[in-house]
Design a protein around this motif. Structure first.
Motif, PDB file in Angstrom:
ATOM      1  N   TRP A 332      81.016  78.606  43.749  1.00 40.02           N
ATOM      2  CA  TRP A 332      82.420  78.583  43.312  1.00 40.02           C
ATOM      3  C   TRP A 332      82.968  77.150  43.355  1.00 40.02           C
ATOM      4  CZ3 TRP A 332      87.040  80.748  46.617  1.00 40.02           C
ATOM      5  CH2 TRP A 332      88.211  80.716  45.854  1.00 40.02           C
ATOM      6  N   ALA A 333      82.696  76.432  44.430  1.00 44.76           N
ATOM      7  CA  ALA A 333      83.230  75.082  44.598  1.00 44.76           C
ATOM      8  C   ALA A 333      82.694  74.134  43.531  1.00 44.76           C
ATOM      9  CB  ALA A 333      82.886  74.552  45.989  1.00 44.76           C
ATOM     10  N   THR A 334      81.419  74.243  43.199  1.00 44.28           N
ATOM     11  CA  THR A 334      80.830  73.317  42.220  1.00 44.28           C
ATOM     12  C   THR A 334      81.234  73.657  40.793  1.00 44.28           C
ATOM     13  OG1 THR A 334      78.805  74.674  42.255  1.00 44.28           O
ATOM     14  CG2 THR A 334      78.863  72.705  43.668  1.00 44.28           C
ATOM     15  N   ARG A 335      81.659  74.887  40.550  1.00 48.76           N
ATOM     16  CA  ARG A 335      82.123  75.265  39.206  1.00 48.76           C
ATOM     17  C   ARG A 335      83.620  75.018  39.014  1.00 48.76           C
ATOM     18  NH1 ARG A 335      78.924  79.779  40.460  1.00 48.76           N
ATOM     19  NH2 ARG A 335      80.818  81.000  40.862  1.00 48.76           N
ATOM     20  N   SER A 336      84.280  74.532  40.067  1.00 45.07           N
ATOM     21  CA  SER A 336      85.740  74.410  40.033  1.00 45.07           C
ATOM     22  C   SER A 336      86.242  73.275  39.149  1.00 45.07           C
ATOM     23  CB  SER A 336      86.278  74.197  41.448  1.00 45.07           C
ATOM     24  OG  SER A 336      85.861  72.922  41.951  1.00 45.07           O
ATOM     25  N   ARG A 337      85.357  72.341  38.811  1.00 51.27           N
ATOM     26  CA  ARG A 337      85.722  71.153  38.037  1.00 51.27           C
ATOM     27  C   ARG A 337      86.784  70.303  38.751  1.00 51.27           C
ATOM     28  NH1 ARG A 337      86.019  75.117  34.190  1.00 51.27           N
ATOM     29  NH2 ARG A 337      88.268  74.778  33.906  1.00 51.27           N
ATOM     30  N   LEU A 338      86.816  70.420  40.078  1.00 54.38           N
ATOM     31  CA  LEU A 338      87.717  69.600  40.889  1.00 54.38           C
ATOM     32  C   LEU A 338      86.858  68.593  41.657  1.00 54.38           C
ATOM     33  CD1 LEU A 338      89.929  72.506  42.307  1.00 54.38           C
ATOM     34  CD2 LEU A 338      90.499  70.967  40.402  1.00 54.38           C
ATOM     35  N   LYS A 339      86.886  67.333  41.238  1.00 56.13           N
ATOM     36  CA  LYS A 339      85.962  66.337  41.759  1.00 56.13           C
ATOM     37  C   LYS A 339      86.010  66.194  43.284  1.00 56.13           C
ATOM     38  CE  LYS A 339      84.404  61.577  41.114  1.00 56.13           C
ATOM     39  NZ  LYS A 339      84.626  60.309  40.377  1.00 56.13           N
ATOM     40  N   PRO A 340      87.190  66.088  43.923  1.00 54.01           N
ATOM     41  CA  PRO A 340      87.199  65.974  45.395  1.00 54.01           C
ATOM     42  C   PRO A 340      86.551  67.170  46.083  1.00 54.01           C
ATOM     43  CG  PRO A 340      89.328  65.323  44.485  1.00 54.01           C
ATOM     44  CD  PRO A 340      88.560  65.943  43.367  1.00 54.01           C
ATOM     45  N   ILE A 341      86.775  68.383  45.547  1.00 52.59           N
ATOM     46  CA  ILE A 341      86.162  69.584  46.124  1.00 52.59           C
ATOM     47  C   ILE A 341      84.653  69.550  45.918  1.00 52.59           C
ATOM     48  CG2 ILE A 341      85.963  72.092  45.879  1.00 52.59           C
ATOM     49  CD1 ILE A 341      88.459  71.309  47.354  1.00 52.59           C
ATOM     50  N   LEU A 342      84.221  69.133  44.748  1.00 50.41           N
ATOM     51  CA  LEU A 342      82.784  69.046  44.444  1.00 50.41           C
ATOM     52  C   LEU A 342      82.093  68.071  45.400  1.00 50.41           C
ATOM     53  CD1 LEU A 342      80.306  69.596  42.647  1.00 50.41           C
ATOM     54  CD2 LEU A 342      81.119  67.790  41.113  1.00 50.41           C
ATOM     55  N   GLN A 343      82.729  66.939  45.664  1.00 48.54           N
ATOM     56  CA  GLN A 343      82.130  65.935  46.546  1.00 48.54           C
ATOM     57  C   GLN A 343      81.971  66.466  47.967  1.00 48.54           C
ATOM     58  OE1 GLN A 343      84.899  62.710  45.935  1.00 48.54           O
ATOM     59  NE2 GLN A 343      83.621  61.740  44.365  1.00 48.54           N
ATOM     60  N   VAL A 344      82.980  67.147  48.470  1.00 42.51           N
ATOM     61  CA  VAL A 344      82.902  67.709  49.821  1.00 42.51           C
ATOM     62  C   VAL A 344      81.855  68.819  49.874  1.00 42.51           C
ATOM     63  CG1 VAL A 344      84.145  68.989  51.612  1.00 42.51           C
ATOM     64  CG2 VAL A 344      85.238  67.067  50.466  1.00 42.51           C
ATOM     65  N   LYS A 346      79.126  69.147  48.140  1.00 40.64           N
ATOM     66  CA  LYS A 346      77.789  68.548  48.156  1.00 40.64           C
ATOM     67  C   LYS A 346      77.487  67.938  49.529  1.00 40.64           C
ATOM     68  CE  LYS A 346      77.233  67.625  43.208  1.00 40.64           C
ATOM     69  NZ  LYS A 346      77.038  66.587  42.176  1.00 40.64           N
ATOM     70  N   MET A 347      78.492  67.314  50.142  1.00 40.09           N
ATOM     71  CA  MET A 347      78.300  66.748  51.476  1.00 40.09           C
ATOM     72  C   MET A 347      77.984  67.851  52.487  1.00 40.09           C
ATOM     73  SD  MET A 347      80.996  64.648  53.879  1.00 40.09           S
ATOM     74  CE  MET A 347      82.008  66.119  54.068  1.00 40.09           C
TER      75      MET A 347
END
Length: 411
Positions: A332-344, A346-347
């Motif tokens: 869900w987080a990686t499909r959100s297209r929200l870069k700050p959320i995507l970065q966290v 992946k971390m």
């Protein structure tokens, strides 16, 4: 007068080797001075413990004692010097005070209790009528004796955390006994070398007993744990994970707020705390305001929902189930297209194994975060610290659960 001097000798708890030679009272200065005299005979060498003859007497010294009827009380004496055949001429230890101290053991014990009760040096100094330096020296001696007596057994769970020191990027790093609720050591900086220095307070046998260490994802801390306690599991603290997610939500909010303002839309103005606070902690009025805001088609609303959903990970009993939940959440987080959320996201995936170790040990740095408010209070009351050693002394005095009082206290 003989009755008075004997009275004071008994009150001071002196043995037969010492006598009260004189008691002087100054009404103008509101002071009582008690002169003490050694009766003579043989003495014990303070270095090797051998019984020796007396060589001579050291110059007269003064010690602050507990007040007598609100009058400042001082003890005056010339301590004998032992004529030791092995160690040479050495000044003996007096029974009412510690080595190099200007205060009696009873006064130091009282001062320590006042400092603990006041919670800050300035107030304590005013109550016991001492200057800052004198109070600080009492605290230093108290911490020193506390560290010498401290037992470091059953250190199964530890925490490593950082706290701000001076303005800018200046930090101290703490080693915390999570089971005993105490700070074990404080070092300057937050480098790997600084973290390694923390471990030096433990013996090799004590390090081997450590099962897990709660810490954040700072590589220096993780590497230091692997070097010094390789058998211990790293548990990435859930509160630091929450902090990263909150920061991501706030980045999304700031970006969206900037874009909305350009279009004349002020919906997100003043809403920062609404997205970061635990919903249960909001007042009724703020909750109504937030409920209307979070149900709107906003990027910030989606980021907040993803962040809130992650909280359910900690409710699982077993790491296997938590791993499955994370996989769904990550999608869900990686499909959100929200870069700050995507970065966290992946971390968190890179550090997943150390996050899931929580389910084997159930430890967090919440205790360290609790110390943070106490440490912040220490900093605020002192208006900052120029010297790190002074800061360390304060932290260990208030947060170290040390046995601070003098061991032998004269009556």
């Amino acid at each position: 007068m003989s009755h008075l001097t004997e009275h004071y000798r008994l009150l001071l708890g002196l043995d037969t080797a010492w006598e009260v030679s004189e008691v002087s009272l100054s009404l103008e200065e509101k002071r009582v001075e008690i002169s003490l005299r050694h009766r003579g005979g043989r003495v014990t060498c303070p270095e090797c413990g051998t019984e020796c003859s007396i060589a001579d007497h050291a110059p007269e010294r003064t010690w602050r004692h507990l007040d007598t009827m609100q009058f400042e009380t001082r003890l005056l004496a010339r301590a004998p010097r032992a004529n030791c055949q092995t160690c040479g001429v050495k000044t003996i230890e007096v029974p009412w005070a510690g080595k190099h101290s200007r205060f009696t053991l009873l006064f130091e014990a009282f001062a320590i209790q006042v400092i603990q009760a006041c919670g800050n040096v300035k107030s304590a100094a005013a109550l016991i009528r001492l200057d800052w330096d004198s109070v600080h020296r009492i605290m230093e001696r108290a911490v020193e004796r506390g560290l010498e007596r401290r037992e470091l057994e059953s250190l199964d769970y530890l925490g490593i955390d950082e706290k701000s020191f001076r303005r800018g990027h200046s930090y101290v790093t703490l080693l915390v006994d999570l089971t005993g609720s105490r700070v074990l050591e404080v070092v300057e900086e937050r480098t790997e070398e600084a973290a390694d220095e923390l471990w030096r307070v433990l013996s090799e046998a004590q390090k081997e007993q450590v099962e897990a260490v709660a810490t954040d994802m700072w590589p220096a801390f993780v590497n230091s744990i692997g070097t010094n306690a390789e058998q211990a599991e790293v548990v990435h603290d859930r509160f630091h994970v929450s902090k990263h997610l909150n920061e991501a939500v706030d980045q999304v909010r700031r970006q969206e707020h900037k874009a909305l303002r350009k279009a004349g839309d002020q919906r997100l103005t003043g809403s920062k705390q609404l997205w970061l606070f635990n919903p249960e902690n909001l007042s009724e009025d703020r909750w109504i305001e937030f409920e209307a805001l979070k149900d709107q088609e906003l990027k910030t609303s989606r980021a907040w929902a993803i962040k809130e959903q992650f909280r359910w990970l900690w409710e699982y009993r077993y790491a296997g189930n938590a791993r499955k939940f994370f996989a769904r959440w990550y999608g869900w987080a990686t499909r959100s297209r929200l870069k700050p959320i995507l970065q966290v996201a992946k971390m968190l995936k890179r550090h997943l194994e150390n996050i899931l170790s929580y389910f084997r040990h159930r430890i967090t740095n919440a205790m360290s975060e609790g110390f943070n408010s106490r440490i912040q209070s220490i900093k605020s009351q002192a208006r900052g610290f120029r010297a790190f050693e002074n800061f360390r002394t304060r932290i260990l005095f208030y947060c170290g659960k040390l046995d601070l009082l003098p061991e032998k206290v004269t009556h």
